[in-house]
Design a protein around this motif. Structure first.
Motif, PDB file in Angstrom:
ATOM      1  N   ALA A  45       0.831  -1.198   0.000  1.00  0.00           N
ATOM      2  CA  ALA A  45       0.000   0.000   0.000  1.00  0.00           C
ATOM      3  C   ALA A  45       0.864   1.245   0.000  1.00  0.00           C
ATOM      4  CB  ALA A  45      -0.904   0.001   1.234  1.00  0.00           C
ATOM      5  N   SER A  46       0.333   2.285  -0.644  1.00  0.00           N
ATOM      6  CA  SER A  46       0.995   3.579  -0.574  1.00  0.00           C
ATOM      7  C   SER A  46      -0.062   4.669  -0.562  1.00  0.00           C
ATOM      8  CB  SER A  46       1.932   3.786  -1.764  1.00  0.00           C
ATOM      9  OG  SER A  46       1.189   4.072  -2.922  1.00  0.00           O
ATOM     10  N   GLY A  83     -15.815  12.211  -0.148  1.00  0.00           N
ATOM     11  CA  GLY A  83     -16.755  12.943   0.691  1.00  0.00           C
ATOM     12  C   GLY A  83     -16.044  13.840   1.686  1.00  0.00           C
ATOM     13  N   SER A  84     -16.760  14.151   2.737  1.00  0.00           N
ATOM     14  CA  SER A  84     -16.225  15.046   3.761  1.00  0.00           C
ATOM     15  C   SER A  84     -16.126  14.354   5.121  1.00  0.00           C
ATOM     16  CB  SER A  84     -17.118  16.291   3.878  1.00  0.00           C
ATOM     17  OG  SER A  84     -18.454  15.906   4.153  1.00  0.00           O
ATOM     18  N   VAL A  85     -16.263  13.022   5.102  1.00  0.00           N
ATOM     19  CA  VAL A  85     -16.287  12.255   6.340  1.00  0.00           C
ATOM     20  C   VAL A  85     -15.033  11.380   6.418  1.00  0.00           C
ATOM     21  CG1 VAL A  85     -17.574  10.488   7.641  1.00  0.00           C
ATOM     22  CG2 VAL A  85     -18.801  12.224   6.319  1.00  0.00           C
ATOM     23  N   LEU A  86     -14.468  11.296   7.588  1.00  0.00           N
ATOM     24  CA  LEU A  86     -13.318  10.409   7.805  1.00  0.00           C
ATOM     25  C   LEU A  86     -13.764   8.947   7.756  1.00  0.00           C
ATOM     26  CD1 LEU A  86     -10.306  10.000   8.745  1.00  0.00           C
ATOM     27  CD2 LEU A  86     -11.231   9.940  11.062  1.00  0.00           C
ATOM     28  N   HIS A  87     -13.037   8.127   7.013  1.00  0.00           N
ATOM     29  CA  HIS A  87     -13.280   6.688   6.979  1.00  0.00           C
ATOM     30  C   HIS A  87     -11.990   5.962   7.344  1.00  0.00           C
ATOM     31  CE1 HIS A  87     -17.144   7.267   4.974  1.00  0.00           C
ATOM     32  NE2 HIS A  87     -16.556   8.021   4.064  1.00  0.00           N
ATOM     33  N   ASN A  88     -12.058   4.646   7.382  1.00  0.00           N
ATOM     34  CA  ASN A  88     -10.837   3.845   7.342  1.00  0.00           C
ATOM     35  C   ASN A  88     -11.094   2.657   6.415  1.00  0.00           C
ATOM     36  OD1 ASN A  88     -11.819   1.530   8.914  1.00  0.00           O
ATOM     37  ND2 ASN A  88     -11.642   2.883  10.699  1.00  0.00           N
ATOM     38  N   ILE A  89     -10.015   2.042   5.992  1.00  0.00           N
ATOM     39  CA  ILE A  89     -10.101   0.864   5.120  1.00  0.00           C
ATOM     40  C   ILE A  89      -9.381  -0.241   5.862  1.00  0.00           C
ATOM     41  CG2 ILE A  89      -9.584  -0.089   2.854  1.00  0.00           C
ATOM     42  CD1 ILE A  89      -9.370   2.861   1.880  1.00  0.00           C
ATOM     43  N   THR A  90     -10.159  -1.176   6.383  1.00  0.00           N
ATOM     44  CA  THR A  90      -9.610  -2.185   7.272  1.00  0.00           C
ATOM     45  C   THR A  90      -9.732  -3.569   6.654  1.00  0.00           C
ATOM     46  OG1 THR A  90     -10.225  -0.821   9.176  1.00  0.00           O
ATOM     47  CG2 THR A  90      -9.732  -3.142   9.599  1.00  0.00           C
ATOM     48  N   PHE A  91      -8.609  -4.120   6.272  1.00  0.00           N
ATOM     49  CA  PHE A  91      -8.542  -5.497   5.790  1.00  0.00           C
ATOM     50  C   PHE A  91      -8.200  -6.414   6.957  1.00  0.00           C
ATOM     51  CE2 PHE A  91      -7.949  -3.217   1.860  1.00  0.00           C
ATOM     52  CZ  PHE A  91      -8.463  -4.041   0.879  1.00  0.00           C
ATOM     53  N   GLN A  94      -3.378  -6.700   8.255  1.00  0.00           N
ATOM     54  CA  GLN A  94      -3.057  -5.389   8.813  1.00  0.00           C
ATOM     55  C   GLN A  94      -2.156  -4.575   7.881  1.00  0.00           C
ATOM     56  OE1 GLN A  94      -4.067  -3.659  11.653  1.00  0.00           O
ATOM     57  NE2 GLN A  94      -5.667  -5.213  11.458  1.00  0.00           N
ATOM     58  N   CYS A  95      -1.352  -5.266   7.098  1.00  0.00           N
ATOM     59  CA  CYS A  95      -0.428  -4.567   6.199  1.00  0.00           C
ATOM     60  C   CYS A  95      -1.175  -3.814   5.115  1.00  0.00           C
ATOM     61  CB  CYS A  95       0.545  -5.562   5.589  1.00  0.00           C
ATOM     62  SG  CYS A  95      -0.288  -6.919   4.710  1.00  0.00           S
ATOM     63  N   LEU A  96      -2.461  -4.104   4.914  1.00  0.00           N
ATOM     64  CA  LEU A  96      -3.242  -3.454   3.872  1.00  0.00           C
ATOM     65  C   LEU A  96      -4.285  -2.524   4.457  1.00  0.00           C
ATOM     66  CD1 LEU A  96      -3.873  -6.414   1.411  1.00  0.00           C
ATOM     67  CD2 LEU A  96      -2.141  -4.638   1.290  1.00  0.00           C
ATOM     68  N   THR A  97      -4.071  -2.043   5.646  1.00  0.00           N
ATOM     69  CA  THR A  97      -5.090  -1.254   6.318  1.00  0.00           C
ATOM     70  C   THR A  97      -4.679   0.210   6.408  1.00  0.00           C
ATOM     71  OG1 THR A  97      -5.980  -3.094   7.579  1.00  0.00           O
ATOM     72  CG2 THR A  97      -6.206  -0.912   8.549  1.00  0.00           C
ATOM     73  N   ASP A  98      -5.615   1.095   6.048  1.00  0.00           N
ATOM     74  CA  ASP A  98      -5.418   2.527   6.256  1.00  0.00           C
ATOM     75  C   ASP A  98      -6.342   2.951   7.395  1.00  0.00           C
ATOM     76  OD1 ASP A  98      -5.203   5.236   6.245  1.00  0.00           O
ATOM     77  OD2 ASP A  98      -5.327   5.457   4.083  1.00  0.00           O
TER      78      ASP A  98
END
Ligand SMILES: [Cu+2]
Length: 135
Positions: A45-46, A83-91, A94-98
């Motif tokens: 990920a980058s 959008g204007s809302v904070l999210h996260n991307i959780t796989f 863990q190495c692929l999680t923002d």
């Protein structure tokens, strides 16, 4: 009488504190050495933008769009927070999680292993998606 009672209470408190301290010191070492998934990460990920082969938006409707996407090994999959809302991307990986996907941000992952990779935003229940990577 009172002094003896106080001693007993203090003794119990001290032993509980010692027990907690021992657990706190031991647990992280065990879990960090046990989860060796970092060496077997199915992608890299980058945070940079770059060219995207597959695009997924995270929006203010609290959805990933499209919720299912397909990419080939080596392609750049790019998430955009439109959008204007904070999210996260959780796989699961863990190495692929923002953990903090800010509004306006891009997040790109290149997968090196084929597979099915479900993910979610843990901030918003029901906000989840799946990426299928084919060889
Ligand atoms: Cu979200």
């Amino acid at each position: 009488m009172i002094d003896r009672f106080r001693l007993v209470v203090l003794g119990a408190g001290a032993s509980v504190a010692l027990g907690l301290a021992a657990c706190g010191n031991g647990a992280p070492e065990t879990s960090s050495s046990g989860s060796s998934s970092g060496g077997n990460c199915p992608g890299a990920a980058s945070a940079s933008g770059g060219t995207a082969d597959v695009k997924v938006n995270a929006n203010d409707q609290l959805q990933f769009s499209p919720s299912t996407a397909t990419a080939k090994v080596g392609q750049a999959v790019q998430w955009s927070n439109v959008g204007s809302v904070l999210h996260n991307i959780t796989f699961d990986q863990q190495c692929l999680t923002d953990g903090a996907f800010q509004p306006g941000a891009f997040w790109t992952v290149k997968f090196s292993q084929a597979g099915s990779y479900p993910y979610k935003c843990t901030i918003h229940p029901g906000m989840d998606g799946k990426l299928t990577v084919t060889s």
